[in-house]
Design a protein around this motif. Structure first.
Motif, mmCIF file in Angstrom:
data_model
loop_
_atom_site.group_PDB
_atom_site.id
_atom_site.type_symbol
_atom_site.label_atom_id
_atom_site.label_comp_id
_atom_site.label_asym_id
_atom_site.label_seq_id
_atom_site.Cartn_x
_atom_site.Cartn_y
_atom_site.Cartn_z
ATOM 1 N N GLY A 171 0.786 -1.231 0.000
ATOM 2 C CA GLY A 171 0.000 0.000 0.000
ATOM 3 C C GLY A 171 0.811 1.269 0.000
ATOM 4 O O GLY A 171 0.248 2.362 0.149
ATOM 5 N N GLU A 227 -6.436 8.781 -10.018
ATOM 6 C CA GLU A 227 -7.505 9.681 -9.605
ATOM 7 C C GLU A 227 -7.298 10.172 -8.174
ATOM 8 O O GLU A 227 -6.660 9.506 -7.356
ATOM 9 N N GLN A 228 -7.866 11.318 -7.885
ATOM 10 C CA GLN A 228 -7.707 11.926 -6.559
ATOM 11 C C GLN A 228 -8.262 11.027 -5.462
ATOM 12 O O GLN A 228 -7.684 10.919 -4.378
ATOM 13 N N ARG A 229 -9.367 10.347 -5.757
ATOM 14 C CA ARG A 229 -9.965 9.475 -4.730
ATOM 15 C C ARG A 229 -9.030 8.325 -4.372
ATOM 16 O O ARG A 229 -8.967 7.902 -3.214
ATOM 17 N N GLU A 230 -8.273 7.828 -5.356
ATOM 18 C CA GLU A 230 -7.313 6.760 -5.074
ATOM 19 C C GLU A 230 -6.141 7.301 -4.264
ATOM 20 O O GLU A 230 -5.645 6.637 -3.336
ATOM 21 N N LEU A 268 -6.203 9.775 -2.169
ATOM 22 C CA LEU A 268 -6.651 9.991 -0.798
ATOM 23 C C LEU A 268 -6.864 8.665 -0.072
ATOM 24 O O LEU A 268 -6.551 8.530 1.118
ATOM 25 N N GLN A 269 -7.387 7.682 -0.792
ATOM 26 C CA GLN A 269 -7.669 6.378 -0.183
ATOM 27 C C GLN A 269 -6.399 5.691 0.293
ATOM 28 O O GLN A 269 -6.339 5.181 1.417
ATOM 29 N N TYR A 270 -5.379 5.683 -0.554
ATOM 30 C CA TYR A 270 -4.150 4.970 -0.203
ATOM 31 C C TYR A 270 -3.149 5.850 0.542
ATOM 32 O O TYR A 270 -2.354 5.361 1.342
ATOM 33 N N LYS A 280 -3.812 8.413 2.694
ATOM 34 C CA LYS A 280 -4.231 8.601 4.087
ATOM 35 C C LYS A 280 -3.477 9.750 4.780
ATOM 36 O O LYS A 280 -3.124 9.669 5.955
#
Length: 276
Positions: free
Chosen positions: A165, A186-189, A191-193, A195
């Motif tokens: 990760g 993408e921005q969501r990825e 932010l997701q990884y 953290k």
């Protein structure tokens, strides 16, 4: 009357765009025609899909989108009309619609079978324009042909996560008019990884440790002019489509160059984010 948009790889040197628009005007009288782009790289399905996917949503529901890229009819490249996300798309079954609707299930897809079809070298004019005009007049897709199920499914390579990760690897999917390089991260990825952890973006031999909100944020106006970052500096940001973009601040691809030329980045080249 609904808006009709045009997205093609025809360019502006030849007569193709003018012929398409002239025929639509002749058929509909006073239509609303919008050019999305005629500068798609020839036969570049992924580039076409990126541009159309990030523009059609800004048009009113019911808009009709003619797509003239890789449109020649063949047994494996059928002509189709698609109703998805309250928009109509008229194109060949070449994978563009699959990339556009990767997260949306089309409500209706038909294989276009016009009466007395013209089997020529300009199907955008002979088939797609007639189809668009039929829809613009209020015509139903069912009249155009039979239901079609065999949509070509092309999927862009997705970013991958590795190193427990700590590493997010993506690739270049688009280079814009300024030479800015757009990745599929993408921005969501992020932010997701990520953290909230410190990170480092690797683009060729360049390392970027900050992602800005917009291009001009690279300039700190609190500093004296001689100490500020200036045009020519590398900047990373998430663009309006939510993808990680690497740019050169106030670049000009035709003179000093852009991120693609100055960093040596091309389509499908790797962009990596390492998290600490």
């Amino acid at each position: 009357m609904p808006i009709i948009t045009l997205t093609t790889d025809f360019g502006y040197k030849d007569h193709f765009v003018g012929a398409i628009k002239g025929t639509i005007y002749k058929e509909l009288g006073d239509p609303k025609i919008v050019d999305i782009s005629h500068s798609i790289a020839p036969f570049n399905i992924q580039e076409c899909a990126y541009i159309l996917k990030n523009s059609y949503k800004n048009f009113p529901d019911g808009s009709i989108h003619i797509v003239g890229v890789d449109s020649e009819l063949s047994p494996e490249n059928q002509h189709i009309a698609v109703f998805a996300d309250n928009h109509y798309f008229i194109m060949a079954n070449n994978g563009v619609i699959g990339l556009i609707t990767s997260e949306i299930v089309p409500e209706k897809v038909v294989e276009i079978q016009l009466p007395n079809p013209v089997d020529g070298a300009f199907p955008v004019l002979d088939v797609f324009v007639k189809t668009a005009c039929h829809i613009a007049r209020g015509g139903k897709l069912e009249v155009l042909g039979r239901d079609f199920k065999d949509l070509k499914d092309l999927r862009d390579v997705k970013p991958r996560i590795s190193d427990d990760g700590n590493t997010l690897s993506g690739s270049v999917i688009y280079i814009d008019n300024y030479g800015n390089v757009v990745s599929n991260i993408e921005q969501r990825e992020f932010l997701q990884y990520g953290k909230g952890r410190p990170f480092e973006v690797l683009a060729r031999n360049k390392k970027i440790r900050q992602i800005h909100r917009k291009y001009g944020d690279i300039v700190d106006y609190k500093l004296e002019k001689s100490q500020r970052k200036s045009p020519g500096e590398i900047v990373a940001l998430f663009n309006t489509s939510g993808y990680l973009e690497i740019a050169i601040y106030k670049s000009d691809l035709n003179t000093v160059g852009g991120a693609s030329t100055l960093l040596g980045l091309d389509y499908r080249d790797t962009i990596v984010i390492n998290f600490e």
